[in-house]
Design an enzyme around this catalytic site. Structure first.
Site, mmCIF file in Angstrom:
data_model
loop_
_atom_site.group_PDB
_atom_site.id
_atom_site.type_symbol
_atom_site.label_atom_id
_atom_site.label_comp_id
_atom_site.label_asym_id
_atom_site.label_seq_id
_atom_site.Cartn_x
_atom_site.Cartn_y
_atom_site.Cartn_z
ATOM 1 N N CYS A 75 -27.374 -93.253 47.523
ATOM 2 C CA CYS A 75 -26.527 -92.569 46.539
ATOM 3 C C CYS A 75 -25.094 -93.098 46.657
ATOM 4 O O CYS A 75 -24.735 -93.805 47.602
ATOM 5 C CB CYS A 75 -26.580 -91.059 46.753
ATOM 6 S SG CYS A 75 -25.601 -90.490 48.157
ATOM 7 N N GLU A 87 -29.253 -91.850 55.065
ATOM 8 C CA GLU A 87 -28.332 -92.921 55.460
ATOM 9 C C GLU A 87 -27.172 -92.377 56.267
ATOM 10 O O GLU A 87 -26.751 -92.954 57.272
ATOM 11 C CB GLU A 87 -27.796 -93.628 54.208
ATOM 12 C CG GLU A 87 -28.853 -94.309 53.358
ATOM 13 C CD GLU A 87 -29.498 -93.408 52.303
ATOM 14 O OE1 GLU A 87 -29.559 -92.170 52.519
ATOM 15 O OE2 GLU A 87 -29.936 -93.923 51.271
ATOM 16 N N ASN A 144 -33.378 -87.553 55.635
ATOM 17 C CA ASN A 144 -32.606 -86.530 54.931
ATOM 18 C C ASN A 144 -32.901 -85.149 55.522
ATOM 19 O O ASN A 144 -34.036 -84.851 55.921
ATOM 20 C CB ASN A 144 -32.837 -86.573 53.411
ATOM 21 C CG ASN A 144 -34.282 -86.534 52.989
ATOM 22 O OD1 ASN A 144 -35.162 -87.018 53.691
ATOM 23 N ND2 ASN A 144 -34.547 -85.963 51.825
ATOM 24 N N GLU A 181 -32.238 -81.298 54.473
ATOM 25 C CA GLU A 181 -31.811 -80.410 53.380
ATOM 26 C C GLU A 181 -31.437 -79.033 53.914
ATOM 27 O O GLU A 181 -31.634 -78.720 55.083
ATOM 28 C CB GLU A 181 -32.940 -80.333 52.329
ATOM 29 C CG GLU A 181 -33.204 -81.706 51.723
ATOM 30 C CD GLU A 181 -34.168 -81.679 50.542
ATOM 31 O OE1 GLU A 181 -34.863 -80.671 50.335
ATOM 32 O OE2 GLU A 181 -34.196 -82.702 49.824
ATOM 33 N N CYS A 199 -27.956 -86.881 53.386
ATOM 34 C CA CYS A 199 -28.869 -87.994 53.115
ATOM 35 C C CYS A 199 -29.253 -88.723 54.403
ATOM 36 O O CYS A 199 -28.502 -88.728 55.383
ATOM 37 C CB CYS A 199 -28.218 -89.006 52.185
ATOM 38 S SG CYS A 199 -27.900 -88.400 50.531
ATOM 39 N N CYS A 246 -23.263 -92.257 49.920
ATOM 40 C CA CYS A 246 -23.749 -93.051 51.067
ATOM 41 C C CYS A 246 -23.280 -94.492 50.980
ATOM 42 O O CYS A 246 -23.005 -95.128 52.000
ATOM 43 C CB CYS A 246 -25.267 -92.979 51.156
ATOM 44 S SG CYS A 246 -25.847 -91.372 51.741
HETATM 45 N N1 THU Z 1 -31.432 -88.644 49.473
HETATM 46 C C1 THU Z 1 -31.250 -89.437 50.564
HETATM 47 O O1 THU Z 1 -31.600 -89.066 51.682
HETATM 48 N N2 THU Z 1 -30.662 -90.643 50.373
HETATM 49 C C2 THU Z 1 -30.196 -91.108 49.177
HETATM 50 O O2 THU Z 1 -29.453 -92.079 49.127
HETATM 51 C C3 THU Z 1 -30.609 -90.424 47.943
HETATM 52 C C4 THU Z 1 -31.013 -89.001 48.135
HETATM 53 C C5 THU Z 1 -32.058 -87.339 49.670
HETATM 54 C C6 THU Z 1 -31.112 -86.194 49.497
HETATM 55 C C7 THU Z 1 -32.068 -85.081 49.107
HETATM 56 O O3 THU Z 1 -32.576 -84.500 50.292
HETATM 57 C C8 THU Z 1 -33.200 -85.790 48.399
HETATM 58 O O4 THU Z 1 -33.078 -87.176 48.718
HETATM 59 C C9 THU Z 1 -33.178 -85.636 46.881
HETATM 60 O O5 THU Z 1 -31.958 -85.988 46.360
#
Ligand code: THU
Length: 130
Positions: A86, A53, A40, A42, A51, A89
């Protein structure tokens, strides 16, 4: 250890999770045996966060990997209740991977198996755009 899980765990180390502190790694195994990873990434605007994925899928597609070349997926986060992809994704994974196995894992070595179709039943996809 399964090399795909090891790749997801290693990718998680690269997470840019400055705002949430929630680090995620993803790894995609291709039919030819190659592994493409993502973490991920940010952003201070929060909403532009990507994310793990989707980073992995975008890396693969941008490097010339054909859609539906993916054999299986692994996702790692450091949570007791294993972290699933999520909703956004799931849709992206369905588009590019179809109904392939997904293994969720954490740093304690707990694993759980799903398929993309199990996580996104009755999915919208391009077969509807006729
Ligand atoms: N996140 C992911 O990388 N993958 C997911 O499927 C769920 C959430 C990350 C996004 C964000 O940087 C952190 O987790 C908190 O939501």
């Amino acid at each position: 250890m399964d090399p795909l899980l090891a790749a997801a765990i290693a990718a998680r180390e690269h997470a840019y999770a400055k705002y949430s502190g929630f680090r995620v790694g993803a790894a995609l195994e291709l039919h030819d045996g190659r592994i493409v990873t993502g973490c991920n990434v940010e952003n201070s605007t929060y909403g532009l966060t990507v994310c793990a994925e989707r980073v992995a899928i975008c890396k693969a597609i941008s490097e010339g990997v054909a859609p539906k070349s993916f054999k299986r997926i692994a996702i790692c986060a450091d949570t007791e209740r294993l972290t699933p992809p999520c909703g956004a994704c799931r849709q992206i994974l369905w588009e590019f991977c179809g109904d392939v196995p997904i293994t969720l894992t954490n740093l304690a070595g707990v694993t759980r198996e799903f398929t993309v179709g199990e996580l996104l039943p009755e999915a919208f996809d391009d077969s509807l755009l006729t």
